[in-house]
Design an enzyme around this catalytic site. Structure first.
Site, PDB file in Angstrom:
ATOM      1  N   CYS A  86       0.728  -1.217   0.034  1.00 36.12           N
ATOM      2  CA  CYS A  86      -0.116   0.086  -0.058  1.00 36.12           C
ATOM      3  C   CYS A  86       0.876   1.227  -0.223  1.00 36.12           C
ATOM      4  O   CYS A  86       1.499   1.552  -0.832  1.00 36.12           O
ATOM      5  CB  CYS A  86      -0.787   0.005   1.266  1.00 36.12           C
ATOM      6  SG  CYS A  86      -2.479   1.169   1.044  1.00 36.12           S
ATOM      7  N   HIS A 203      -3.509  -5.707   1.148  1.00 33.29           N
ATOM      8  CA  HIS A 203      -3.028  -5.885   2.547  1.00 33.29           C
ATOM      9  C   HIS A 203      -3.049  -7.481   2.759  1.00 33.29           C
ATOM     10  O   HIS A 203      -3.961  -7.602   3.475  1.00 33.29           O
ATOM     11  CB  HIS A 203      -3.737  -5.087   3.311  1.00 33.29           C
ATOM     12  CG  HIS A 203      -3.461  -3.548   3.378  1.00 33.29           C
ATOM     13  ND1 HIS A 203      -2.525  -3.077   3.983  1.00 33.29           N
ATOM     14  CD2 HIS A 203      -4.102  -2.731   2.893  1.00 33.29           C
ATOM     15  CE1 HIS A 203      -2.553  -1.678   3.676  1.00 33.29           C
ATOM     16  NE2 HIS A 203      -3.643  -1.377   2.934  1.00 33.29           N
ATOM     17  N   GLU A 205      -1.425  -8.571   5.105  1.00 30.48           N
ATOM     18  CA  GLU A 205      -1.347  -8.770   6.715  1.00 30.48           C
ATOM     19  C   GLU A 205      -2.846  -8.533   7.175  1.00 30.48           C
ATOM     20  O   GLU A 205      -2.809  -9.192   8.284  1.00 30.48           O
ATOM     21  CB  GLU A 205      -0.368  -7.657   7.145  1.00 30.48           C
ATOM     22  CG  GLU A 205      -0.713  -6.270   7.133  1.00 30.48           C
ATOM     23  CD  GLU A 205      -0.882  -5.512   6.102  1.00 30.48           C
ATOM     24  OE1 GLU A 205      -0.705  -5.989   4.894  1.00 30.48           O
ATOM     25  OE2 GLU A 205      -1.113  -4.409   6.045  1.00 30.48           O
TER      26      GLU A 205
END
Lengths: 231, 744
Positions: A86, A203, A205
């Site tokens: 990002c 993302h 994560e």
């Protein structure tokens, strides 16, 4: 394997990434402060998501000038692994470590939602645990994620197989409807020519922990581990 | 250094122009034993404004239940409520309004609302983990509303997204009553370690007082006074009262505050919101029975030549006041420098009981701290109330004059799913980062309340904000109790046990007897319901003067923010149907009731009717039954019946997995009431066929009626054997209705 996560003022996905790397992947992680230049002998450097320095000028435009980025640039140029997620992707483009640029989303709005990705290259340090048919559901959350490159740059990106992920639908079809932000060719992530610097807008994560009911992002971190155990 | 006030004295006219009443001006003179100067008058005018003093509401707020064994900070004691959630952790939460600034400048108004509420949480030593908001706009068709919606949503998004705390839930309503005066209520929820929280106190004379964060400018001066006025055409002249927010600064002061907390060098901390330096210095001093000597010329300023009263009243955002332990300044300054924050030591704690503000050697203001604050000598009023005439008129409504629907379900269903108060709010919440922080457990698993993981614990929090203000308008006491009940029901349907409430009380002008009736009776209803559900009210805020210049108030809107605890991961219960063949039940009574329903108001265009059926005892019984069924793992899905009635509940349950349903209506009830009525105390559950026996056994022993409605189908919607078509058709209408209105 020692992983470093850079923290800029305004980074806000740093702790999420550290949590996943430490608790899900059981990796050794160190924090790297933006004012420092020491990369602490890390093998792999992450630039996390967020709004570095407020991102008031243009996303990533200030962060590239930070002391730590001078070291990260040297590290990458010497073949060291660097991944930006990002805002981290935006910084890598601003720093010239990745080609192209990330423009405002075509709808001019911030978009946060789950999207689907399909890998274009499964031989990279961050995709070696994926297959060409691995369709991943991973969230995006950005206002400036519309990938753009001029014609020549795009040709190079494609010729060198630098695309990592395309936005697709749940069936893996890459089309206009499955492009959330207007990215050229539905590109969600790219790497450099030498395949050691990676950037992606989604993302991973945010979807690596089963308690959030989606673990599609875990394969990317598993790939990084796999990569090091093979080296 | 001079110790006498040398500036010219003020006049009653000046006091009135600053919004004070003549008797309040007299009271100030008595307290000071002299006539105040302009600085002092300005300080009193903001501290005694409705916004800061709660002067017209505190009498009633004190009647709300505040007791719970788990409560660590009671309402009014600290900046936000604090509840023990086990594992050595506490949840800290509060909701606050930013209505008036948002009505004038929607982007900055909403953004600074988000900033302010988060500072309330982390100034207590709790790291914010989740945000919610409750938004009310006028008619979605008007240009003004479209402008306001876009600005508010972008303001909340830009601030919250950059600050990096997920927005996990909320509500958006549209009603003509909010056309001029929109409501923007923001809630923040944080987690603190018990024993490591910070109090807003200023103990220990001699301890240094620091300001850190952003520098001080002229924005937002008299913002608190502005918030205590009716919105009118002249309000545009108040534009400088609207502050400008900077989420980047907020993120930095959050991280710095958390590091500061870890040093143990902090005596007390408070954020600077309404009335800026004045409010934080006087409240902290009053709380500890101390005073402060403040050098205003030490305050880092954004612009030159600011006057004392401007520095005192500035509401520049992203600023904190902290009292440090003497001798530990270096540790704190190291942290401020690490985060590149502006900071300065601006004074020290004294034992005078007075807040004394200097520029150079000139004493600019000298006031007893306790005289400024709520709970001290700030005025307290109980206003007159009178039942507004419209309430009796509503009770004349008779359902029997309305023809029941025949079998034209399809047309009504299509109309209902597109109503702005029912249709998907995805256009709004897609602009908020709902997943940063990796705690949102609802992203991939929708439920009635938002579910967030508590890191370091197996528990989760269930969070919701609720208020159907049309019900409150129709019956303030019952309507407000319904708001509490609906919030509790949403938490229970998610598998949680409600533990506490924060409220945002948005009402009209308190000097209007009808408005004061609405306020007083809403508080009565809230108190009853909160006692019943054992959810103490931990704090919140009051926003009066929500009305436009034509004299009409907004619907009384006591927004309820509620927090619940989900003890185990397996208790998390979702609202969506899981598979074809599961049996659908409604728990709770059907009623021949379409009062104040979206069907009656929007489809039949009848605006005036009483609040819908509601019984507090039945509601609690229902909640206990639902939790019992969840704990025994007997429910596939659970979703409460609210706006739009039973049909909308079924539709929303079917939507997520693209399923359908086949049900029959009950011939004992009118079809319109059965399908679209909004009688309270009902939830729709789906049950696996193999669990039916166990389910029915438990339900039969509860004092709650249960109706077998039908079963989950593959895509088709069928009512009384009449097919309404596939779910996709309705999903498209539902998903696109709001975007189409706002983007055209």
């Amino acid at each position: 394997m020692k992983l470093g996560v850079v923290i800029f003022p305004g980074s806000n996905c740093d702790q999420d990434l550290i949590n996943v790397l430490q608790t899900i992947e059981n990796a050794e992680v160190v924090k790297l402060w933006h004012k420092d230049t020491d990369l602490k002998n890390c093998d792999f450097i992450f630039l996390p998501g967020g709004f570095s320095y407020g991102d008031y000028l243009r996303s990533g435009a200030i962060a590239r000038y930070s002391p730590i980025m001078q070291s990260v640039t040297c590290f990458a140029n010497e073949g060291g692994y660097v991944m930006g997620i990002c805002n981290g992707f935006q910084i890598l483009c601003e720093a010239g470590l990745l080609p192209g640029a990330l423009l405002r989303n075509v709808n001019r709005k911030f978009i946060c939602e789950n999207v689907y990705l399909i890998p274009a290259n499964t031989e990279l340090a961050i995709t070696n645990k994926l297959t060409k048919n691995s369709i991943l559901k991973i969230p995006i959350a950005h206002g400036e994620g519309c990938f753009y490159a001029d014609q020549n740059t795009m040709k190079e990106i494609l010729d060198n197989e630098q695309v990592i992920f395309y936005y697709c639908n749940s069936k893996g079809e890459i089309n206009y409807e499955s492009n959330p932000n207007g990215s050229l060719n539905n590109i969600a992530g790219i790497c450099n020519k030498t395949k050691n610097v990676f950037g992606m807008m989604p993302h991973p994560e945010r979807c690596a922990d089963i308690s959030l009911f989606n673990t599609d992002g875990k394969a990317i971190f598993d790939s990084i581990k796999e990569n090091f155990s093979l080296v | 250094m001079t110790h006498t006030i040398s500036q010219p004295e003020t006049t009653l006219e000046q006091a009135i122009s600053l919004g004070l009443l003549p008797e309040e001006y007299e009271k100030i003179k008595t307290i000071l034993g002299r006539t105040p100067n302009f600085n002092e008058l300005s300080v009193y005018s903001v501290m005694w404004s409705e916004h800061c003093s709660y002067k017209n509401s505190i009498v009633w707020l004190k009647t709300l239940p505040k007791e719970s064994p788990k409560l660590l900070a009671k309402a009014g004691e600290e900046n936000a409520g604090l509840i023990d959630i086990g594992d050595g952790l506490a949840v800290c939460f509060k909701i606050e309004s930013h209505n008036h600034p948002s009505a004038i400048e929607p982007y900055q108004g909403a953004a600074t609302g988000v900033g302010g509420i988060n500072r309330d949480i982390f100034s207590m030593g709790a790291r914010p983990i989740a945000q919610l908001n409750s938004l009310r706009f006028g008619n979605i068709e008007t240009k003004r509303t479209k402008w306001l919606v876009k600005g508010v949503v972008k303001g909340i998004g830009d601030y919250g997204n950059a600050f990096g705390i997920p927005t996990v839930g909320g509500e958006v309503y549209f009603d003509d009553c909010y056309e001029t005066n929109i409501l923007v209520n923001a809630m923040s929820v944080g987690i603190a370690k018990i024993g490591k929280t910070i109090s807003a106190s200023a103990d220990g004379p001699g301890n240094p007082v620091y300001i850190f964060g952003a520098s001080t400018g002229k924005d937002g001066i008299h913002g608190a006074a502005f918030a205590s006025k009716d919105i009118s055409e002249d309000s545009i002249n108040d534009l400088p009262s609207v502050q400008v927010g900077d989420p980047f600064w907020e993120k930095l002061i959050l991280e710095a505050s958390m590091e500061l907390l870890d040093t143990g060098a902090v005596v007390g901390m408070q954020d600077m919101g309404a009335a800026g330096i004045t409010c934080s210095t006087s409240e902290m001093s009053a709380k500890s029975g101390t005073g402060m000597k403040i050098q205003l010329d030490k305050v880092p300023l954004r612009q030159q030549n600011m006057k004392a009263w401007e520095i005192l009243l500035s509401e520049s955002q992203e600023r904190m006041l902290v009292v440090l332990k003497k001798g530990r300044e270096d540790e704190a300054e190291k942290i401020f420098k690490k985060w590149d924050l502006t900071f300065a030591c601006i004074g020290e704690v004294t034992n005078t009981g007075r807040v004394q503000y200097y520029i150079g050697e000139t004493l600019e203001a000298d006031i007893p701290a306790v005289s400024l604050v709520l709970g001290g000598e700030a005025p307290v009023y109980k206003r007159d109330w009178e039942k507004p005439s419209y309430i009796d008129r509503l009770n004349n409504f008779d359902i029997n004059v309305i023809t029941d629907i025949e079998n034209n379900f399809e047309d009504i269903a299509k109309f209902m799913v597109q109503l702005p108060n029912i249709a998907s709010k995805k256009w709004v919440f897609r602009q908020y980062d709902s997943m940063v922080g990796t705690i949102n457990q609802s992203t991939n698993n929708p439920s009635d309340a938002a579910v967030v993981k508590i890191k370091g614990s197996q528990k989760s929090l269930a969070l919701t904000v609720d208020c159907n203000s049309r019900y409150v308008w129709a019956n303030p006491e019952a309507g407000c109790a319904i708001a509490v009940a609906e919030a509790a029901r949403n938490i229970v349907c998610t598998g949680g046990k409600p533990v506490g409430v924060t409220n945002c009380l948005n009402f009209g002008n308190p000097y209007d007897k009808g408005v004061y009736y609405q306020f007083k009776h809403s508080i009565d209803g809230m108190g009853k319901a909160c006692r019943k559900f054992e959810t103490p009210v931990t704090g919140g805020n009051v926003s009066f003067y929500n009305q436009s210049s034509d004299g009409t108030a907004v619907f009384p809107t006591p927004t309820i923010g509620m927090v619940g605890i989900i003890e185990k991961p397996e208790h998390i219960t979702t609202l969506d149907f899981k598979q074809e063949g599961d049996v659908i039940f409604m728990l709770g009574k059907s009623k021949n009731d379409i009062n104040s329903s979206q069907y009656l108001v929007k489809y039949l265009n009848i605006a005036e009717s009483p609040a819908p059926y509601f019984d507090l005892d039945e509601e609690l019984n229902l909640h206990n039954l639902v939790l019992n069924l969840i704990y025994k793992n007997l429910l596939q899905s659970c979703h409460d019946v609210s706006e739009g009635g039973l049909f909308i509940t079924l539709f929303e349950s079917a939507l997520n997995r693209n399923l359908g349903f086949e049900i029959s209506t009950d011939s004992n009830f009118r079809k319109d009431a059965f399908l679209f009525g909004e009688a309270q105390g009902r939830v729709v559950v789906s049950v696996k066929p193999e669990n039916l026996q166990a389910f029915e056994q438990i339900v039969s022993t509860a004092q709650i009626s249960s109706t077998k409605l039908g079963s989950v189908k593959d895509k088709k919607i069928v009512i009384n054997e009449i097919s309404l078509g596939n779910i996709e058709l309705y999903a498209d209408l539902y998903n696109n209705a709001i975007a189409q209105k706002l983007e055209d």
